[in-house]
Design an enzyme around this catalytic site. Structure first.
Site, PDB file in Angstrom:
ATOM      1  N   GLY A  91       0.819  -1.212   0.000  1.00  0.00           N
ATOM      2  CA  GLY A  91       0.000   0.000   0.000  1.00  0.00           C
ATOM      3  C   GLY A  91       0.850   1.257   0.000  1.00  0.00           C
ATOM      4  O   GLY A  91       0.527   2.241  -0.675  1.00  0.00           O
ATOM      5  N   ASN A 172      -8.138   3.990   8.427  1.00  0.00           N
ATOM      6  CA  ASN A 172      -7.603   2.823   9.132  1.00  0.00           C
ATOM      7  C   ASN A 172      -7.817   2.872  10.642  1.00  0.00           C
ATOM      8  O   ASN A 172      -7.908   1.843  11.296  1.00  0.00           O
ATOM      9  CB  ASN A 172      -6.110   2.653   8.828  1.00  0.00           C
ATOM     10  N   GLN A 200      -7.872  -0.004   3.300  1.00  0.00           N
ATOM     11  CA  GLN A 200      -8.704  -0.501   4.406  1.00  0.00           C
ATOM     12  C   GLN A 200     -10.137  -0.822   3.966  1.00  0.00           C
ATOM     13  O   GLN A 200     -10.969  -1.182   4.786  1.00  0.00           O
ATOM     14  CB  GLN A 200      -8.746   0.521   5.550  1.00  0.00           C
ATOM     15  N   SER A 220      -3.612  -3.206  -0.707  1.00  0.00           N
ATOM     16  CA  SER A 220      -2.489  -3.905  -0.080  1.00  0.00           C
ATOM     17  C   SER A 220      -2.954  -5.278   0.396  1.00  0.00           C
ATOM     18  O   SER A 220      -3.919  -5.390   1.154  1.00  0.00           O
ATOM     19  CB  SER A 220      -1.985  -3.081   1.110  1.00  0.00           C
ATOM     20  N   ALA A 221      -2.218  -6.332  -0.046  1.00  0.00           N
ATOM     21  CA  ALA A 221      -2.690  -7.711   0.165  1.00  0.00           C
ATOM     22  C   ALA A 221      -2.805  -8.135   1.625  1.00  0.00           C
ATOM     23  O   ALA A 221      -3.707  -8.883   1.992  1.00  0.00           O
ATOM     24  CB  ALA A 221      -1.747  -8.679  -0.560  1.00  0.00           C
ATOM     25  N   HIS A 222      -1.892  -7.632   2.475  1.00  0.00           N
ATOM     26  CA  HIS A 222      -1.883  -8.178   3.844  1.00  0.00           C
ATOM     27  C   HIS A 222      -3.039  -7.666   4.705  1.00  0.00           C
ATOM     28  O   HIS A 222      -3.199  -8.079   5.839  1.00  0.00           O
ATOM     29  CB  HIS A 222      -0.523  -7.942   4.528  1.00  0.00           C
ATOM     30  N   CYS A 347       4.543   5.764  17.512  1.00  0.00           N
ATOM     31  CA  CYS A 347       5.911   6.098  17.897  1.00  0.00           C
ATOM     32  C   CYS A 347       6.535   6.890  16.751  1.00  0.00           C
ATOM     33  O   CYS A 347       6.720   6.367  15.661  1.00  0.00           O
ATOM     34  CB  CYS A 347       6.700   4.825  18.161  1.00  0.00           C
TER      35      CYS A 347
END
Ligand code: PLP
Length: 401
Positions: A91, A172, A200, A220-222, A347
């Site tokens: 992505g 997201n 998303q 995005s595949a994951h 972070c």
């Protein structure tokens, strides 16, 4: 079912923890486990069929044929043509390519770009780069308290020199779905390219590039039970785009480099499964999310739901807890109790920063820091929700003390 002696209440009572992995995984917006059927589809391409799709011998031709087939299938699934699919490393690369690629190839037409304050950093940082380093002017549009962008704000902000508008399909962090079709149609009337980050959205709600009137669309595949490190940017034919990587002539000369054949075939198999699953999974996960929210609202005073109550993907629930709670401490306590979620802080250069999305929605720094995102998936069960409802209230009570 396993048992744990939860540290989360004064009583140290054993609480049963469901789930196959001994973890209640509610962080599917971060990543999803690989579907075993997808792994099966990938294995031959990690083994005997290792050819390079650019090679002209039989092994190469086999890989090329599989890649061509995957491209056709993905295009069909997303309402595009095969020559409009550019496979990427995920992505982030798809978003970078959309923003940097369109801006650089169209700078002669204008130097203004429009996006929102709530985009993923893959879009935001690309836009900031164009502004700081390449002489573009970028407008970052605000959202309302519900995380929603007003289409009228886009209309008003488009200028004669605007070349690109980029608005994510679903956020997201809050799951809020943006009015992208309305915005895209307006962009089309004004002759401005429209990109949407649908990372998303795919597998959660219907995504169709033509119906959406989008010129560019990232996936995005994951995020839908496919492998990590593979994605795609759909680019309508005719859109001028400068490649980011230089080298071979792969991907219609828009993205040089030997293709990740196994990853791409896995992604396309995962996309087909995810899209086919929406009709059943959507309502099921919406119900689980509602149960989780109504249970939390009843058990924990000072719990606030973030994001649009209706216009949202079914699996996402973002909640802030008043009372000066630290979201990181909450996340760690939940982790110790075997519950995996994300917090509303990120972070950044070694310090925890409150989420830019929640801050853009007008949440105070304190509430933004005290927020947690629950994102369910196809393995999430009623028992998982019941376990969270049992484990979370005493943790919040302890952290408030
Ligand atoms: N865009 C959105 C909305 C995302 O949620 C993510 C990942 O969290 C990305 C882009 C980046 O995708 P990838 O992890 O494949 O680089």
């Amino acid at each position: 079912m396993s048992q744990l002696h939860t540290q989360t209440s004064n009583l140290q009572v054993p609480v049963s923890r469901p789930s196959a992995h001994n973890v209640v995984y509610l962080d599917h917006n971060a990543t999803t486990p690989l579907d075993p059927r997808v792994r099966e589809a990938m294995l031959p391409w990690l083994g005997e069929y290792f050819g390079n799709p650019s090679s002209i011998h039989a092994l190469g031709r086999r890989a090329r044929a599989a890649l061509d087939d995957a491209r056709e299938r993905l295009a069909k699934l997303l309402g595009a043509r095969a020559n409009e699919v550019i496979f990427t490393s995920g992505g982030t690369e798809a978003d970078n390519l959309a923003l940097l690629g369109v801006a650089r190839a169209n700078r002669h037409r204008g130097r203004h770009i429009l996006t929102t304050c709530i985009e993923h950093h893959a879009v935001l940082h690309a836009a900031e780069h164009l502004q700081k380093r390449e002489g573009f002017d970028v407008t970052f549009l605000p959202v309302n308290r519900n995380c929603l962008l007003e289409p009228d704000d886009v209309r008003r902000a488009i200028r004669d020199d605007t070349i690109l508008v980029s608005v994510m399909t679903a956020n997201n962090e809050t799951g809020t779905i943006q009015p992208v079709t309305e915005i895209a149609e307006h962009c089309r009337e004004r002759g401005v390219y429209f990109h949407t980050d649908a990372v998303q959205a795919l597998g959660k709600i219907p995504v169709n590039m033509r119906e959406l009137s989008a010129d560019l669309l990232s996936i995005s595949a994951h995020k839908f039970y496919g492998p990590k490190g593979v994605g795609a940017l759909m680019v309508e034919s005719g859109v001028r785009l400068e490649p980011l990587s230089l080298g071979g002539a792969q991907e219609m000369e828009k993205r040089a480099g030997t293709e990740n054949v196994a990853g791409i075939l896995g992604m396309v198999a995962a996309a087909e499964l995810a899209v086919a699953g929406i009709a059943a999974e959507g309502p099921r996960q919406r119900e689980l999310t509602e149960k989780l929210w109504s249970g939390l609202a009843a058990r924990v005073t000072g719990a606030h739901r973030n994001g649009h109550p209706e216009w949202r993907v079914p699996n996402t629930l973002n909640v802030s807890f008043s009372g000066g709670i630290d979201g990181e401490a909450l996340l760690i306590s939940l982790d110790l109790a075997g519950i995996a979620v994300s917090s509303g802080s990120a972070c950044i250069v070694g310090t925890m920063q409150p989420s830019h999305v929640l801050r853009a929605m007008g949440l105070s720094e304190e509430l933004a820091r005290a927020s947690v995102r629950f994102s369910s998936g196809k393995d999430t069960t009623e028992e998982d929700v019941a376990y969270v409802l049992e484990a979370l209230p005493p943790i919040v009570a302890r952290l408030r003390r």
